[in-house]
Scaffold this motif. Structure first.
Motif, PDB file in Angstrom:
ATOM      1  N   GLY A   8      38.614  36.075  34.861  1.00  0.00           N
ATOM      2  CA  GLY A   8      39.830  35.446  35.365  1.00  0.00           C
ATOM      3  C   GLY A   8      40.290  34.250  34.566  1.00  0.00           C
ATOM      4  N   HIS A   9      39.512  33.850  33.538  1.00  0.00           N
ATOM      5  CA  HIS A   9      39.878  32.675  32.747  1.00  0.00           C
ATOM      6  C   HIS A   9      40.989  33.020  31.751  1.00  0.00           C
ATOM      7  N   VAL A  10      42.049  32.252  31.794  1.00  0.00           N
ATOM      8  CA  VAL A  10      43.211  32.509  30.936  1.00  0.00           C
ATOM      9  C   VAL A  10      43.752  31.184  30.412  1.00  0.00           C
ATOM     10  N   PRO A  11      44.492  31.196  29.305  1.00  0.00           N
ATOM     11  CA  PRO A  11      45.163  29.977  28.843  1.00  0.00           C
ATOM     12  C   PRO A  11      46.370  29.671  29.719  1.00  0.00           C
ATOM     13  N   ALA A  12      46.656  28.388  29.838  1.00  0.00           N
ATOM     14  CA  ALA A  12      47.804  27.977  30.667  1.00  0.00           C
ATOM     15  C   ALA A  12      49.106  28.584  30.150  1.00  0.00           C
ATOM     16  N   SER A  38      40.356  24.841  31.822  1.00  0.00           N
ATOM     17  CA  SER A  38      40.392  26.289  31.993  1.00  0.00           C
ATOM     18  C   SER A  38      41.321  26.634  33.156  1.00  0.00           C
ATOM     19  N   TYR A  39      41.994  27.760  33.031  1.00  0.00           N
ATOM     20  CA  TYR A  39      42.904  28.216  34.075  1.00  0.00           C
ATOM     21  C   TYR A  39      42.447  29.581  34.588  1.00  0.00           C
ATOM     22  N   PHE A  40      42.747  29.830  35.859  1.00  0.00           N
ATOM     23  CA  PHE A  40      42.195  30.994  36.560  1.00  0.00           C
ATOM     24  C   PHE A  40      43.310  31.864  37.111  1.00  0.00           C
ATOM     25  N   LEU A  41      43.251  33.131  36.745  1.00  0.00           N
ATOM     26  CA  LEU A  41      44.192  34.120  37.272  1.00  0.00           C
ATOM     27  C   LEU A  41      43.616  34.718  38.542  1.00  0.00           C
ATOM     28  N   ASP A  42      44.345  34.621  39.623  1.00  0.00           N
ATOM     29  CA  ASP A  42      43.865  35.121  40.917  1.00  0.00           C
ATOM     30  C   ASP A  42      43.565  36.616  40.846  1.00  0.00           C
ATOM     31  N   PRO A  43      42.368  37.046  41.275  1.00  0.00           N
ATOM     32  CA  PRO A  43      42.025  38.477  41.216  1.00  0.00           C
ATOM     33  C   PRO A  43      42.929  39.373  42.045  1.00  0.00           C
ATOM     34  N   LEU A  44      43.662  38.821  43.004  1.00  0.00           N
ATOM     35  CA  LEU A  44      44.594  39.635  43.787  1.00  0.00           C
ATOM     36  C   LEU A  44      45.909  39.871  43.058  1.00  0.00           C
ATOM     37  N   ASP A  72      31.162  34.906  35.149  1.00  0.00           N
ATOM     38  CA  ASP A  72      30.941  33.646  35.859  1.00  0.00           C
ATOM     39  C   ASP A  72      32.267  32.906  36.037  1.00  0.00           C
ATOM     40  N   PRO A  73      32.981  33.180  37.119  1.00  0.00           N
ATOM     41  CA  PRO A  73      34.321  32.596  37.271  1.00  0.00           C
ATOM     42  C   PRO A  73      34.323  31.088  37.504  1.00  0.00           C
ATOM     43  N   PHE A  74      33.287  30.543  38.175  1.00  0.00           N
ATOM     44  CA  PHE A  74      33.370  29.144  38.608  1.00  0.00           C
ATOM     45  C   PHE A  74      32.176  28.302  38.163  1.00  0.00           C
ATOM     46  N   ASN A  75      31.593  28.618  37.046  1.00  0.00           N
ATOM     47  CA  ASN A  75      30.435  27.842  36.598  1.00  0.00           C
ATOM     48  C   ASN A  75      30.860  26.453  36.129  1.00  0.00           C
ATOM     49  N   THR A  89      37.266  36.813  48.768  1.00  0.00           N
ATOM     50  CA  THR A  89      38.359  37.589  48.163  1.00  0.00           C
ATOM     51  C   THR A  89      38.234  37.623  46.652  1.00  0.00           C
ATOM     52  N   VAL A  90      37.857  36.474  46.055  1.00  0.00           N
ATOM     53  CA  VAL A  90      37.707  36.405  44.602  1.00  0.00           C
ATOM     54  C   VAL A  90      36.606  37.333  44.122  1.00  0.00           C
ATOM     55  N   SER A  91      35.414  37.218  44.706  1.00  0.00           N
ATOM     56  CA  SER A  91      34.295  38.035  44.217  1.00  0.00           C
ATOM     57  C   SER A  91      34.532  39.517  44.481  1.00  0.00           C
ATOM     58  N   ARG A  92      35.126  39.830  45.620  1.00  0.00           N
ATOM     59  CA  ARG A  92      35.439  41.235  45.914  1.00  0.00           C
ATOM     60  C   ARG A  92      36.439  41.784  44.897  1.00  0.00           C
ATOM     61  N   GLY A  93      37.443  40.976  44.576  1.00  0.00           N
ATOM     62  CA  GLY A  93      38.458  41.416  43.623  1.00  0.00           C
ATOM     63  C   GLY A  93      37.907  41.600  42.221  1.00  0.00           C
ATOM     64  N   ILE A  94      37.055  40.669  41.783  1.00  0.00           N
ATOM     65  CA  ILE A  94      36.471  40.790  40.444  1.00  0.00           C
ATOM     66  C   ILE A  94      35.610  42.045  40.360  1.00  0.00           C
ATOM     67  N   TYR A  95      34.753  42.263  41.359  1.00  0.00           N
ATOM     68  CA  TYR A  95      33.885  43.446  41.310  1.00  0.00           C
ATOM     69  C   TYR A  95      34.704  44.738  41.309  1.00  0.00           C
TER      70      TYR A  95
END
Length: 505
Positions: A8-12, A38-44, A72-75, A89-95
């Motif tokens: 989910g890590h993306v550039p702004a 770091s920026y995060f794209l929502d898995p939904l 590792d989305p939130f390390n 929701t995040v972990s379910r979406g990533i998997y």
């Protein structure tokens, strides 16, 4: 082999191309400026699945897959929300984004974040994050079990599979650390009480070539059938290192086992390897060595009395232990320098400074006998990635930066995280900074003005920047006789170390 998946890590700047995408900053890390967030794209967001599919399909085309993906989305960063339902929701979406591409996908996740940010990663949040993934489809690395066993804090990761891991090293630091007896106890406890979801043994180290004994022990332990006699194991280890039964080597390793290897690794900042100061400029540089340097000195003496001269592992141990003795002793010299400065004893201060700088030279010559302690090898490996001069310079600069500032010197505070007592780095980087410090301190004393710490640090920044950008050539092959140099330095420093420790400087 474990390959990555899209976390989910993306550039702004992605927002400018896809303005409707749900992208959120994960906040700052370790003091880096906002431009490096770091920026995060929502898995939904539907765009998430598209990126995951494109990435995994191309990666599989290039490398194949064994269906295990490190993600590792939130390390060490802050999730957009701490709401347990959101985390689920995040972990379910990533998997599900992985499984849509690879139906056999298993998600490998570091457990470090649950230790690192235990305050916010409550059990309710961890449970929601882990249990949203189907059973046995997420594997946790319990990252730092010699220090904090997260499996004990989380009901064995709420029954998701996990691997008991020994970390043992931060940043490739070169200090002697570890505790065999404690690791033995903790591993046996995990085998008995860790649950059926304990799937294996691992190591999550950030550097090799210093404390091999710990990693040999941990990974051999994975195959044991019951408790290990640590004392007998270390005697067997001594034979392996010397190539034969040798009373001196055996006694040396008994000293190391019982008196030196008594604490887990932390962020190890030896005083000679950090930005100079009278008391240490970073909190971590003032962490005391938990063992007595005289005990390490005794282990060095015992090894020197051995006749296992031709064994490569013996010679390495001789240098490695001697290296640590001298690194520890520098702290004594620095503290004496501080006392003499406070007492305005310029004559003693000059003598202190000569001993401090002489130790840098001696230490550099000692570690230069071993390929594991060569800056030149590190830089040569880095440059080998480059296909042309520009790329080689880029990789070399990056390699120098990792060892020193981790960013632009002067902009942030995590200096020397990956500090290492290596030939070349000792003389050309650490020693130069201390020489600058000594000069500034003695000048302040002569002029009868206070030492200006901030002004001094500002003078370090141009030097550090220049060194990071440098292109000096360093040997990538060892030189010198490890035994002769070790003997010479032992005879030189042993009486001084014993005397100064008694004087309690």
């Amino acid at each position: 082999p474990v390959l990555p998946a899209f976390a989910g890590h993306v550039p702004a700047s992605l927002k400018s191309v896809f303005p409707a995408a749900k992208i959120t900053s994960l906040g700052s890390w370790a003091g880096f400026p906002e431009e490096y967030q770091s920026y995060f794209l929502d898995p939904l967001d539907p765009f998430f699945d598209k990126i995951q599919k494109s990435f995994l399909e191309e990666q599989t085309r290039l490398f194949g897959t064994d269906h295990i993906y490190g993600t590792d989305p939130f390390n060490e960063v802050t999730p957009p929300s701490w709401d347990p339902a959101y985390l689920a929701t995040v972990s379910r979406g990533i998997y599900h984004s992985m499984a849509a591409v690879d139906t056999s996908a298993k998600w490998l996740q570091m457990g470090w974040l649950f230790f690192y940010n235990r305050k916010n990663w409550t059990n309710e949040r961890i449970d929601s994050f882990l249990r949203a993934v189907p059973q046995d489809k997420m594997i946790l690395l319990d990252y730092y079990d010699e220090k904090t066993e997260v499996w004990k804090l989380t009901n064995s990761f709420f029954n998701q599979p996990y691997i008991w891991c020994y970390l043992g090293n931060f940043g490739g630091n070169t200090d002697l650390v570890g505790n065999l007896a404690e690791v033995e106890s903790r591993m046996e406890d995990a085998f008995r009480n860790g649950g059926s979801n304990l799937w294996g043994i691992g190591s999550t180290l950030e550097g090799l070539n210093v404390n091999q004994v710990m990693y040999e022990y941990v990974l051999e332990k994975a195959w044991s059938k019951g408790p290990t006699d640590v004392d007998q194991w270390i005697r067997n280890w001594a034979v392996r290192r010397s190539g034969k039964a040798d009373k001196n080597v055996e006694e040396a390793w008994e000293v190391l086992l019982n008196k030196v290897y008594i604490s887990p690794a932390g962020n190890s900042f030896p005083i000679m390897n950090v930005r100079p100061g009278f008391k240490g400029h970073t909190k971590k540089s003032d962490i005391p060595v938990e063992y007595e340097n005289k005990d390490l000195l005794e282990a060095w003496r015992l090894l020197l009395n051995s006749d296992s001269k031709e064994r490569a592992s013996y010679r390495y141990d001789l240098v490695n232990i001697g290296r640590q003795v001298l690194v520890n002793y520098f702290s004594v010299l620095r503290d004496k320098f501080t006392v003499d400065y406070e007492q305005r004893n310029l004559k003693s201060l000059k003598a202190d400074s000569l001993r401090m700088m002489e130790l840098f030279t001696d230490l550099d010559s000692l570690v230069g006998t071993q390929s594991s302690f060569l800056l030149g090898g590190w830089l040569s490996d880095a440059k080998s990635f480059g296909k042309n001069k520009k790329e080689r310079r880029y990789y070399q600069k990056d390699a120098r930066n990792i060892l020193t500032s981790w960013g632009k010197p002067g902009q942030r505070g995590v200096y020397d995280y990956a500090n290492r007592s290596w030939a070349g780095l000792i003389n050309d980087f650490y020693a130069v900074r201390w020489e600058m410090f000594i000069h500034n301190a003695m000048t302040a004393l002569r002029k009868n003005v206070p030492f200006d710490k901030d002004a001094f640090n500002s003078t370090l920044t141009p030097f550090e920047s220049k060194w990071i950008e440098g292109d000096e050539k360093y040997p990538n092959k060892p030189s010198g006789d490890a035994i002769k140099i070790s003997k010479k330095l032992f005879e030189k420093y042993a009486p001084e170390i014993k005397r100064n420790e008694m004087e309690n400087f």
